[in-house]
Design a protein around this motif. Structure first.
Motif: not given
Ligand code: ADP
Ligand code: 5SP
Length: 578
Positions: A14, A16-17, A19, A304-305, A344, A348, A366, A470-472, A474-475
């Motif tokens: 992706s 930023q990383q 996996k 995600g991003t 994302g 942020e 957050w 995606g990262g968000g 969790k929110n």
């Molecule tokens: N608790 C949270 N609430 C909202 N956004 C979050 C939370 N934890 C992580 N993120 C967001 O998740 C994004 C990364 O998501 P991810 O799916 O891992 O990234 P990528 O798009 O690179 O695969 C970050 O930009 C961050 O803003």
């Protein structure tokens, strides 16, 4: 499961990383490893995984960074105790649209990989160009104009390729590359997408494009199942058409094809079995819809991003404002997608502004953002007669719609239809926590409303379920607001694997590619083995009468607001008119 039962790896390369997720035949995750580009890499002056040349609106990533990351993830899996001998299949997901330019010696370097060295040590010289243009790049406006014009207009381009021209799409990027680096282009032997680059490393020779990810180039005619000759001609610039076709290579139709066995390098260095098979890697968004047996009436939002909104559908209804791709596994189905650059990172910015204004940076960064978002009334309306507050928050040039970076705040009176650009009544940054979530989700609702189905029972058209990944995901505040805006007859769900959905989808693709019976679809195989109670969790209510309709009115104001901002930027000579 027996201790020698088969395992499958899905990688997710992706923004930023990188996996790596390992699953068994029952679809359960048994190992996970991650290499965070900013935190874990050495020797690359990157930020959020990329480099910028602001003067030319370029965003790009060093390809060697990804080699270092793959070395790192495989080492972590080894340390975690993965028995590589059990791995029967590998697939992957790559950030979409990015291109990798291989040099003349690439095939020979890949074929002769030496297991005593890291990938980074021996492949750094395999590229004619050290960088891969990133999906956040917006340097190709001229080339996009030419692509849009090539088949008549952007509608015709969308009809043929599933999308109008986009800055990040690989065709316009390659055309700009032929102009900016003509000597390097001449010396380029092959061009990979990030997904096929990943598969190439495991195969030890250059892998073909994937049938879904190829649709992110503005070059593939989806209905014809072939490259569009006119677009290839345009994309080759001052160079030969046949030469470009050879650089791009063939595109096999079967997403579960056995591309070949893993290269001896991986057998010798990590202990993979020589019969471990490489299955085509796809784009990160197509892989995400493979993380569960998605029904055509479901919607997925990947936070995600980027923010992406995804559906699997039998209807091909291309439009310049959206994207259609071939489904990564199932002929006859398509993937519908909306992709927002300001996902994302834009959220942020608001989160940080709120923490700063409160002079409080909690351990869970957050926490304040969530609290403020939930305390704020929908659309900032204290009472139904108050005007709705809505805005656009784009720290980067946005894709949907094509608007340069900036912030705009409005009020909208749904009774009179009166829309006013104003900061009066806005309490910034507090009001923006809810407003930025609403803004992103109202845009998804606006653009997907023609694809959602009527669920019956007197309910309005909406998805059956909304899945957040995606990262968000969790929110919980975002989940609650997503249910209020997008609905979802059965509610809002998250996947147990949270931000690993796209690596999981890639791993499931490998399971299907290896274990399918002749003719068995992905949906059938995954559907049979899917354990709903274990794999997903309901995290918020979906449709709620009253508030869903209130947001329905807001969608009308939102559409007007976007049009007004588009007009303003067009008058200033920025952006374009879609
Ligand atoms: N608790 C949270 N609430 C909202 N956004 C979050 C939370 N934890 C992580 N993120 C967001 O998740 C994004 C990364 O998501 P991810 O799916 O891992 O990234 P990528 O798009 O690179 O695969 C970050 O930009 C961050 O803003
Ligand atoms: O450009 C797109 C889709 O068209 C992006 O969705 C990229 O595919 C990168 O995604 P993430 O790194 O945010 O997952």
């Amino acid at each position: 499961m027996a201790s020698d039962s088969p395992l499958y790896i899905g990688f997710d390369l992706s923004t930023q990383q990188l996996k790596g997720l390992v699953v068994n035949s029952d679809l359960k995750v048994v190992h996970a490893a991650k290499f965070d580009f900013d935190a874990d890499s050495k020797g690359f002056p990157i930020k959020k995984g990329v480099l910028n040349n602001e003067a030319e609106h370029e965003v790009f990533a060093p390809v060697a960074l990804w080699l270092q990351a793959l070395d790192g993830v495989l080492e972590t899996l080894r340390k975690e105790g993965l028995d590589f001998r059990r791995v029967k299949g590998i697939s992957g997901a790559g950030q979409q649209h990015g291109s990798v330019y291989w040099g003349q010696n690439a095939e020979s370097l890949l074929r002769n990989l030496d297991s005593s060295k890291s990938l980074e040590e021996q492949l750094e010289g395999a590229f004619s160009h050290p960088y891969s243009p990133n999906w956040q790049d917006s340097s190709t406006q001229n080339e996009c104009d030419e692509f849009d014009a090539a088949l008549g207009d952007r509608k015709h381009l969308a009809q043929a390729t599933g999308s109008k021209a986009h800055h990040r799409f690989t065709g316009p990027q390659i055309l700009r590359f032929t102009r900016k680096h003509p000597d390097v282009y001449k010396k380029t032997s092959r061009i990979s997408l990030v997904s096929s680059f990943l598969a190439s490393l495991f195969l030890g020779h250059i892998a073909p494009f994937d049938i879904s990810d190829v649709c992110g180039m503005n070059l593939w005619n989806i209905k014809k199942g072939a490259y569009d000759e006119g677009l290839i001609q345009l994309c080759s610039g001052a160079f030969g058409v046949e030469d470009l076709k050879q650089k791009l290579g063939e595109v096999p139709e079967d997403g579960g094809l056995h591309l070949g066995s893993v290269h001896a390098y991986f057998v010798e260095r990590f202990g993979f079995s020589p019969d471990c098979t490489v299955i085509p890697a796809t784009g990160d968004n197509p892989a995400t819809i493979l993380a569960l047996p998605l029904l055509p009436s479901d919607a997925m939002v990947s936070l995600g991003t980027s923010t992406t909104f995804l559906m699997s559908t039998p209807s091909y209804k291309p439009d310049p404002a959206t994207h259609f791709f071939n489904h990564p596994t199932t002929p006859g189905l398509y993937m519908f997608m909306l992709c927002y650059k300001n996902g994302g990172l834009a959220r942020e910015h608001v989160r940080d502004a709120i923490n700063e204004s409160l002079k409080d940076t909690p351990a869970q960064p957050w926490a304040n953002f969530d609290k403020v978002a939930l305390q704020t009334a929908p659309l900032g309306q204290q009472s139904p007669t108050d005007p709705m507050k809505m805005g656009l928050f784009f720290p980067r040039h946005e894709i949907v719609p094509n608007i340069p970076k900036g912030q705009w705040r409005f009020t909208y009176d749904a009774n009179t239809g009166n829309l006013k650009e104003t900061t009066d009544g806005w309490n910034s940054p507090q009001d923006e926590a809810r407003a930025i979530i609403e803004s992103q989700l109202l845009s998804c609702r606006l653009r997907s409303r023609d694809l959602t189905e009527n669920p019956g029972g007197g309910l309005p058209s909406q998805p059956r379920r909304v899945y957040l990944v995606g990262g968000g995901s969790k929110n919980k505040a975002i989940a609650k607001i997503a249910g209020e805006i997008l609905g979802g007859v059965e509610g809002v769900y998250s996947l147990d694997v949270g931000d690993n959905a796209c690596a999981l989808g890639a791993a499931y693709k490998a399971v299907w590619g290896i274990e399918r019976q002749p003719g068995q679809t992905f949906e059938d195989l995954i559907g049979q083995r899917w354990n709903e109670a274990e794999f997903i969790e309901k995290i918020a209510d979906g449709y709620q009468k009253g508030i869903f309709e209130q947001y329905g009115q807001a969608v009308e104001g939102f559409e007007k607001m976007e049009l007004q901002v588009l007009q303003q930027v067009a008058e200033k000579g920025d952006g374009d008119d879609y």
